[in-house]
Design an enzyme around this catalytic site. Structure first.
Site, mmCIF file in Angstrom:
data_model
loop_
_atom_site.group_PDB
_atom_site.id
_atom_site.type_symbol
_atom_site.label_atom_id
_atom_site.label_comp_id
_atom_site.label_asym_id
_atom_site.label_seq_id
_atom_site.Cartn_x
_atom_site.Cartn_y
_atom_site.Cartn_z
ATOM 1 N N ASP A 163 0.858 -1.183 0.000
ATOM 2 C CA ASP A 163 0.000 0.000 0.000
ATOM 3 C C ASP A 163 0.892 1.231 0.000
ATOM 4 O O ASP A 163 2.116 1.116 -0.077
ATOM 5 C CB ASP A 163 -0.923 -0.015 1.237
ATOM 6 N N ASP A 220 1.359 4.788 2.369
ATOM 7 C CA ASP A 220 0.935 5.369 3.649
ATOM 8 C C ASP A 220 1.340 6.839 3.734
ATOM 9 O O ASP A 220 2.468 7.190 3.396
ATOM 10 C CB ASP A 220 1.611 4.613 4.812
ATOM 11 N N ASP A 267 -3.314 4.331 2.898
ATOM 12 C CA ASP A 267 -3.640 4.659 4.285
ATOM 13 C C ASP A 267 -3.306 6.115 4.542
ATOM 14 O O ASP A 267 -2.207 6.569 4.222
ATOM 15 C CB ASP A 267 -2.823 3.788 5.267
HETATM 16 N N1 CTP Z 1 0.356 0.469 11.489
HETATM 17 C C1 CTP Z 1 -0.327 0.800 12.633
HETATM 18 N N2 CTP Z 1 -1.604 0.374 12.830
HETATM 19 C C2 CTP Z 1 -2.215 -0.375 11.912
HETATM 20 C C3 CTP Z 1 -1.556 -0.722 10.736
HETATM 21 C C4 CTP Z 1 -0.244 -0.280 10.549
HETATM 22 O O1 CTP Z 1 0.234 1.486 13.469
HETATM 23 N N3 CTP Z 1 -3.472 -0.791 12.135
HETATM 24 C C5 CTP Z 1 1.723 0.952 11.279
HETATM 25 C C6 CTP Z 1 2.727 -0.176 11.265
HETATM 26 O O2 CTP Z 1 3.220 -0.428 12.557
HETATM 27 C C7 CTP Z 1 3.795 0.371 10.366
HETATM 28 C C8 CTP Z 1 3.071 1.354 9.452
HETATM 29 O O3 CTP Z 1 1.802 1.573 10.036
HETATM 30 O O4 CTP Z 1 4.708 1.099 11.136
HETATM 31 C C9 CTP Z 1 2.951 0.874 8.055
HETATM 32 O O5 CTP Z 1 2.226 -0.336 8.030
HETATM 33 P P1 CTP Z 1 2.005 -1.157 6.702
HETATM 34 O O6 CTP Z 1 1.536 -0.274 5.612
HETATM 35 O O7 CTP Z 1 1.145 -2.306 7.053
HETATM 36 O O8 CTP Z 1 3.451 -1.772 6.415
HETATM 37 P P2 CTP Z 1 4.696 -1.226 5.605
HETATM 38 O O9 CTP Z 1 5.848 -1.286 6.527
HETATM 39 O O10 CTP Z 1 4.397 0.081 4.960
HETATM 40 O O11 CTP Z 1 4.912 -2.360 4.529
HETATM 41 P P3 CTP Z 1 4.203 -2.492 3.083
HETATM 42 O O12 CTP Z 1 5.246 -2.068 2.133
HETATM 43 O O13 CTP Z 1 3.848 -3.923 2.967
HETATM 44 O O14 CTP Z 1 3.000 -1.616 3.070
HETATM 45 MN MN MN Z 2 2.635 0.346 3.870
HETATM 46 MN MN MN Z 3 -0.490 0.697 5.622
#
Ligand code: CTP
Ligand code: MN
Ligand code: MN
Ligand code: MN
Length: 372
Positions: free
Chosen positions: A204, A206, A296
């Site tokens: 995703d 963020d 997000d």
């Molecule tokens: N996070 C959070 N609460 C959630 C989901 C995520 O605090 N309900 C935080 C995670 O701890 C992380 C950040 O948001 O620090 C990003 O999460 P995520 O997008 O799931 O992971 P990424 O590290 O960005 O990996 P990816 O590349 O797969 O998106």
């Molecule tokens: Mn992410």
């Molecule tokens: Mn995320």
């Protein structure tokens, strides 16, 4: 002439937040095996076992060279008996029978496919499997009631399981910046999550949004979402309003992992630029003019910005280890909103990530070295 073979013995600190973990992983074969076991534990609702395998994998990710012998691991923390057995198998025969069996297992494959649907968690997937639903086709045919998120997840399944690249992340960023600039001039948009850590792809994109004047950010999310929707950029969105009140909750309700900012889980309809619309975007009718992307959004008041930035940059294990360090080693409580010091019975302010690491008695680790 006799020559003693020199084999380096590795050692590394025990908390991931004390280590520098880049994306340059010299032990990917080992960490992939351990990560798969972690994933399976999480998908089976065994979170404790999941964390143990994640910690073991993270310790190996921090090593400067490939491990070739078990005897090199004397100073490496977090390796339990189960993890060591898997490492031994991989070092000796190139693969772990347990991991290979898992890869082939119908239950594991079904859990991966079903939880790969946005909006479907471990419990729902487990229930469906119990009802004999193992594939997307069976899900579509047997038609259990799906909520709004799951319907969007199923509809855009292929797009949402295709990694998002940096160029696409930049295109999403341009949209979010246009939206923020339009509904709240002066608002600041920061890319967080994996892309801030330097990853080339993500599941995703963020973003953290704030405004330099405290309070101006209040109520921003609904306006942002309605702008994005009116411009046709949203396929799905669910907004949660801010429910964090420092005074009312205080340290008595500490560091719940779920933070309480204004946040929005969404699926963007991202126009594909000419020249990069090809890969995977095809259907019968050739390349589509857009793809679905998970986005997000989080809004934070500027007074909490550094904590939000640190808390949302990840990796998930790095965050977990920071909170564990704060609690166990410092008698503090860290969340994405604040840092509370139990010894001094007060909140410690910070306006940068560097200050938070300093409060925690940790050497500063930049985002690109938080890939634990
Ligand atoms: N996070 C959070 N609460 C959630 C989901 C995520 O605090 N309900 C935080 C995670 O701890 C992380 C950040 O948001 O620090 C990003 O999460 P995520 O997008 O799931 O992971 P990424 O590290 O960005 O990996 P990816 O590349 O797969 O998106
Ligand atoms: Mn992410
Ligand atoms: Mn995320
Ligand atoms: Mn290296």
């Amino acid at each position: 002439k006799l020559q003693t073979e020199e084999v380096e013995v590795f050692s590394t600190p025990s908390y991931a937040c004390q280590r520098r973990t880049t994306l340059d992983n010299h032990n990917a074969v080992l960490t992939d095996a351990l990560s798969l076991l972690a994933e399976n534990a999480e998908l089976s609702g065994e979170d404790g076992r999941g964390v143990a395998f994640r910690r073991a994998a993270a310790a190996l990710k921090a090593l400067p060279l490939p491990v070739t012998r078990l005897t090199q691991l004397g100073g490496v923390p977090c390796l339990g008996g189960h993890s060591l057995r898997v490492i031994k198998d991989v070092l000796e025969s190139g693969a772990s029978p347990e991991v290979e069996a898992l890869r082939r297992s119908e239950r594991f494959k079904a859990l991966k496919v079903l939880t790969g649907i946005f909006g479907v968690g471990v419990k729902t997937a487990g229930r469906w499997i119990g009802e004999g639903i193992l594939t997307l086709r069976q899900l579509r045919d047997s038609g259990p009631t799906l909520n709004r998120a799951q319907r969007a997840g199923l509809r855009h399944y292929d797009d949402l399981n295709r990694p998002v690249g940096r160029a696409e992340a930049a295109a999403v960023a341009a949209v979010v910046e246009a939206a923020a600039g339009s509904v709240l001039p002066g608002a600041r948009v920061t890319l967080i999550g994996g892309f801030r850590r330097g990853k080339q792809t993500g599941h995703d994109v963020d973003f953290l949004i704030t405004h330099p004047e405290e309070g101006r950010e209040a109520g921003l999310m609904p306006k942002l979402v309605s702008w994005l929707d009116s411009q046709g950029f949203l396929l799905y969105q669910k907004t949660n309003s801010n429910s964090y009140l420092e005074a009312a909750e205080g340290p008595a309700r500490p560091a719940s992992n779920m933070d309480r900012f204004e946040r929005c889980f969404s699926v963007f309809k991202l126009p594909e630029e000419a020249g990069r619309g090809g890969a995977g975007a095809g259907g019968e009718g050739g390349p589509r003019p857009w793809r679905a992307v998970r986005v997000d959004l989080v809004v934070s008041p500027v007074s909490q910005f550094a904590f939000a930035l640190l808390g949302w940059t990840g990796s998930k294990l790095f965050e977990r280890e920071l909170r564990r360090w704060a609690g166990h080693e410092m008698n503090m409580c860290l969340s994405s909103h604040a840092l509370y010091d139990h010894r001094q019975s007060r909140y410690l302010r910070a306006s940068s990530e560097e200050e938070i690491f300093a409060h925690l008695g940790l050497e500063y680790i930049p985002p690109s070295e938080r890939n634990a």
